[in-house]
Design a protein around this motif. Structure first.
Motif, PDB file in Angstrom:
ATOM      1  N   GLY A 260      27.928 -22.844 -84.232  1.00 50.00           N
ATOM      2  CA  GLY A 260      29.295 -22.831 -84.728  1.00 50.00           C
ATOM      3  C   GLY A 260      30.278 -22.695 -83.580  1.00 50.00           C
ATOM      4  N   TYR A 261      31.264 -23.570 -83.539  1.00 55.20           N
ATOM      5  CA  TYR A 261      32.317 -23.537 -82.534  1.00 55.20           C
ATOM      6  C   TYR A 261      33.671 -23.636 -83.238  1.00 55.20           C
ATOM      7  CZ  TYR A 261      28.512 -24.814 -79.329  1.00 55.20           C
ATOM      8  OH  TYR A 261      27.327 -24.850 -78.619  1.00 55.20           O
ATOM      9  N   LEU A 262      34.732 -23.557 -82.459  1.00 59.88           N
ATOM     10  CA  LEU A 262      36.089 -23.819 -82.936  1.00 59.88           C
ATOM     11  C   LEU A 262      36.485 -22.918 -84.104  1.00 59.88           C
ATOM     12  CD1 LEU A 262      36.075 -27.739 -82.800  1.00 59.88           C
ATOM     13  CD2 LEU A 262      36.479 -26.107 -80.962  1.00 59.88           C
ATOM     14  N   GLU A 263      36.059 -21.653 -84.042  1.00 58.98           N
ATOM     15  CA  GLU A 263      36.387 -20.671 -85.071  1.00 58.98           C
ATOM     16  C   GLU A 263      35.963 -21.122 -86.461  1.00 58.98           C
ATOM     17  OE1 GLU A 263      39.485 -21.434 -82.859  1.00 58.98           O
ATOM     18  OE2 GLU A 263      38.071 -20.348 -81.599  1.00 58.98           O
ATOM     19  N   GLU A 264      34.794 -21.752 -86.544  1.00 64.54           N
ATOM     20  CA  GLU A 264      34.220 -22.125 -87.830  1.00 64.54           C
ATOM     21  C   GLU A 264      33.303 -20.996 -88.292  1.00 64.54           C
ATOM     22  OE1 GLU A 264      33.949 -24.699 -90.068  1.00 64.54           O
ATOM     23  OE2 GLU A 264      35.689 -25.769 -89.261  1.00 64.54           O
ATOM     24  N   TYR A 265      33.625 -20.391 -89.443  1.00 62.29           N
ATOM     25  CA  TYR A 265      32.885 -19.236 -89.932  1.00 62.29           C
ATOM     26  C   TYR A 265      32.063 -19.607 -91.167  1.00 62.29           C
ATOM     27  CZ  TYR A 265      36.491 -17.140 -87.019  1.00 62.29           C
ATOM     28  OH  TYR A 265      37.330 -16.844 -85.967  1.00 62.29           O
ATOM     29  N   ALA A 266      30.796 -19.185 -91.160  1.00 67.80           N
ATOM     30  CA  ALA A 266      29.897 -19.446 -92.283  1.00 67.80           C
ATOM     31  C   ALA A 266      30.045 -18.323 -93.299  1.00 67.80           C
ATOM     32  CB  ALA A 266      28.458 -19.540 -91.781  1.00 67.80           C
ATOM     33  N   ASN A 267      30.586 -18.643 -94.454  1.00 73.14           N
ATOM     34  CA  ASN A 267      30.920 -17.625 -95.440  1.00 73.14           C
ATOM     35  C   ASN A 267      29.746 -17.366 -96.385  1.00 73.14           C
ATOM     36  OD1 ASN A 267      32.204 -16.960 -98.337  1.00 73.14           O
ATOM     37  ND2 ASN A 267      33.506 -16.136 -96.704  1.00 73.14           N
ATOM     38  N   LEU A 268      29.394 -16.102 -96.536  1.00 72.54           N
ATOM     39  CA  LEU A 268      28.234 -15.734 -97.352  1.00 72.54           C
ATOM     40  C   LEU A 268      28.504 -15.908 -98.839  1.00 72.54           C
ATOM     41  CD1 LEU A 268      27.089 -12.564 -95.390  1.00 72.54           C
ATOM     42  CD2 LEU A 268      26.025 -14.818 -95.386  1.00 72.54           C
ATOM     43  N   GLN A 269      29.730 -15.661 -99.284  1.00 72.93           N
ATOM     44  CA  GLN A 269      30.038 -15.865-100.701  1.00 72.93           C
ATOM     45  C   GLN A 269      29.891 -17.331-101.077  1.00 72.93           C
ATOM     46  OE1 GLN A 269      33.688 -14.054-102.157  1.00 72.93           O
ATOM     47  NE2 GLN A 269      33.923 -15.658-103.712  1.00 72.93           N
ATOM     48  N   ASP A 270      30.406 -18.235-100.216  1.00 68.65           N
ATOM     49  CA  ASP A 270      30.231 -19.669-100.482  1.00 68.65           C
ATOM     50  C   ASP A 270      28.755 -20.043-100.482  1.00 68.65           C
ATOM     51  OD1 ASP A 270      32.886 -20.412-100.846  1.00 68.65           O
ATOM     52  OD2 ASP A 270      33.217 -20.828 -98.721  1.00 68.65           O
ATOM     53  N   LEU A 271      27.994 -19.459 -99.569  1.00 67.06           N
ATOM     54  CA  LEU A 271      26.566 -19.773 -99.504  1.00 67.06           C
ATOM     55  C   LEU A 271      25.868 -19.354-100.794  1.00 67.06           C
ATOM     56  CD1 LEU A 271      24.147 -20.791 -97.834  1.00 67.06           C
ATOM     57  CD2 LEU A 271      23.882 -18.457 -96.971  1.00 67.06           C
TER      58      LEU A 271
END
Length: 609
Positions: A260-271
């Protein structure tokens, strides 16, 4: 070199530094000079006191030996196949010569740096200095400016030339950030349909039939649900690529990772929303988060990244329950010039590489959905980053990268609108290959769409072509030469290097992926979907091998271009326009749009075990 010898060498090197008297510094000579890339204009001086992390790359005199090891252990017909190297063995093979270590350290000490200010990579092939721009200007005999990209407004602090003492030119390969004008970008996560709220049930009946990962008994054997032509889910991909019903194990010796780059965050709720809908057996499972350079892990739903969500949802959804990792690497090339604003202006791939190469345990499959135009990356830097990928491959890691979404350059088939020009001052029309997609030590993934038949994606154009920096590796010589022999004589002459490394290597679906983002479901696409998709199936192949006590696949390309070809679905329709041309055509066998084709997991599993 054994551990004992390594310790002795390091001790001897440090002893030399402790007693050495710095030599008189030889006259400065220009090490590297470039013309400002198209679209960048000088817009000022850096803020007073702004700091940068300067990277000094020392030569790796035995890299050719590491490369030889890499190709032997990645060749399924070689007796050493699968005998991957250890972290320590790789470090020994890229360690600089002691003379280079001594020369660079004498230079830095004479410039006033204390030992504690100098950081080094595990193999000591990189020296890192976090210093004010003014100090960097002194030791490199250069001047930094703020450069602004006119189309986007992004800014960088860079120089177009730098110098080193003459006696150091043989001991230093490159120094960055200096001439690096790359703009790391997603490849490219188009939103093809508006994200809708959870309580909107439009199209739910159409999509519901393909959410389940279980076999649909109403479908004939080998058939694919027709709704997969409009919405891609995990179930669609398992059907399309012949993996329905395969059950992987949650084993600690298997793993998959997403960058992950460019302040891209993997959200656990979406997952979890995604899992609830498409992979209910994965509900309440998560992934390992790793921060690099203070990369953040925001779980604020409003900051959930479309790219990060796409990558983790499909890579981990396909490969579940294989353990997953997501890296958040801070820093991006754009830099805003407010007083006191200390954003990392260094291109982030090397930060990520530093972290992984220094780690004992690394995920076995890694997907990256970001890239630059090759010509905006100085060749010396591209070669060095690519060499870092080779080190990971030698340790048994499969690296997958998106091929890009702009065909052979800018995705523009209208000659009046094309923007494909060289950066060498001549402004010649030239196709624009992507990097790291062009690196020969990674597996590059192009994009497809539709089922029965599956074709090259048309809502954007699958990136592909030929590198201007890297020569064609032996593993793809036969396949690529066959393709080139079928082209009309003189087609695109002067627009690409026929001897360059060709890409992509493979392809996978890249359009109309149903993901969850910021609490909503919607459709998204790009080769940024294709790479994590292919990575998910590689993780399943590693699972099959590990179940039979075989090593992971590691660097994939020598296998894919030989025995692996029998496990690929050849794509026969499409093209990748760009640079005012129709681009290359898809054809039987390898082509620079869809590579060798898409995976047939069932066939590949039989081949690899």
């Amino acid at each position: 070199m054994g551990v004992l010898n390594l310790k002795f060498t390091l001790f001897a090197s440090f002893l030399t530094l402790a007693v050495a008297v710095p030599q008189s510094i030889s006259p400065y000579l220009v090490k590297e000079e470039i013309l400002p890339p198209r679209g960048w204009v000088k817009s000022g001086k850096p803020a007073l006191g702004h700091t940068i992390t300067l990277r000094i790359g020392l030569p790796q005199p035995n890299f050719h030996v590491l490369e030889s090891h890499l190709y032997e252990i990645s060749d399924p017909d070689h007796e050493r196949y699968g005998n991957h190297l250890t972290k320590e063995e790789v470090e020994d093979l890229v360690r600089p010569h002691p003379d280079s270590l001594d020369a660079v350290n004498e230079w830095l000490y004479s410039a006033g740096f204390a030992a504690e200010e100098i950081n080094r990579s595990p193999a000591h092939d990189w020296v890192l200095l976090t210093i004010p721009v003014s100090k960097a200007e002194d030791i490199l005999d250069t001047t930094y400016h703020v450069w602004t990209h006119t189309a986007s407004g992004d800014s960088l602090i860079r120089s177009t030339r730098y110098s080193l003492p003459r006696h150091l030119h043989d001991h230093v390969e490159l120094v960055q950030p200096t001439t690096m004008f790359g703009r790391t970008k997603r490849e490219r996560s188009h939103i093809f349909a508006p994200f809708k709220a959870e309580d909107e049930d439009e199209d739910e009946d159409e999509d519901a039939a393909i959410f389940s990962t279980q076999t649909d008994t109403s479908l004939a054997s080998g058939s694919i649900d027709p709704s997969c032509n409009t919405t891609i889910t995990v179930s669609c991909l398992l059907q399309l690529y012949n993996a329905t019903g395969y059950e992987a194990l949650n084993k600690s010796n298997n793993s998959i990772g997403i960058t992950g780059y460019l302040e891209e965050y993997a959200n656990l709720q979406d997952l979890q929303s995604f899992y609830s809908e498409q992979r209910p057996d994965a509900l309440n499972s998560s992934f390992n988060f790793v921060s690099i350079k203070d990369g953040l892990n925001s779980q604020n739903l409003s900051e959930a990244g479309e790219e990060a969500g796409l990558d983790v949802q499909f890579a981990f959804g396909i490969s579940f329950p294989v353990p997953g990792t997501f890296w958040s690497t801070a820093g991006r090339p754009p830099f805003q010039t407010e007083e006191g604003y200390d954003e990392n202006s260094n291109e982030p791939y090397q930060d990520w590489l530093d972290s992984l190469l220094g780690s004992k345990e690394i995920p076995l499959v890694i997907s990256t959905s970001y890239g630059d135009d090759e010509q905006t990356v100085p060749k010396s830097y591209a070669l060095r980053v690519c060499a870092g990928f080779a080190q990971l491959g030698a340790r048994g890691v499969s690296l997958l990268f998106s091929s890009g979404d702009a065909g052979v350059g800018d995705g523009e088939s209208d000659p009046a609108k094309q923007t494909c020009f060289t950066n060498d001052g001549t402004n010649q029309t030239r196709f624009r290959p992507a990097f790291p997609a062009s690196c020969p030590y990674v597996t590059t993934v192009g994009g497809t769409e539709n089922v029965n038949p599956e074709v090259a994606v048309s809502s954007f154009f699958s990136g592909g072509g030929f590198s201007d920096y890297f020569v064609r590796p032996a593993y793809q010589e036969a396949a690529v030469s066959t393709y080139l022999s079928k082209l009309p004589r003189g087609l695109y002459q002067g627009l690409y290097d026929q001897e360059g490394r060709a890409f992509p290597d493979v392809a996978a679906q890249g359009d109309r992926f149903r993901i969850w983002n910021k609490g909503r479901a919607g459709k998204i696409g790009g080769t940024s979907a294709s790479s994590p998709t292919f990575a998910g199936f590689v993780a399943l192949l590693n699972d099959a091998r590990l179940k039979t006590n075989q090593p992971p696949l590691g660097f994939l390309n020598p296998f894919l271009y030989s025995k692996g070809r029998a496990g690929m679905n050849d794509i026969l329709d499409g093209s990748n326009p760009g640079c005012g041309t129709p681009g290359f055509n898809v054809t039987t066998g390898w082509d620079p749009v869809t590579g060798l084709g898409t995976p047939d997991f069932g066939k590949l599993k039989e081949i690899v075990i």
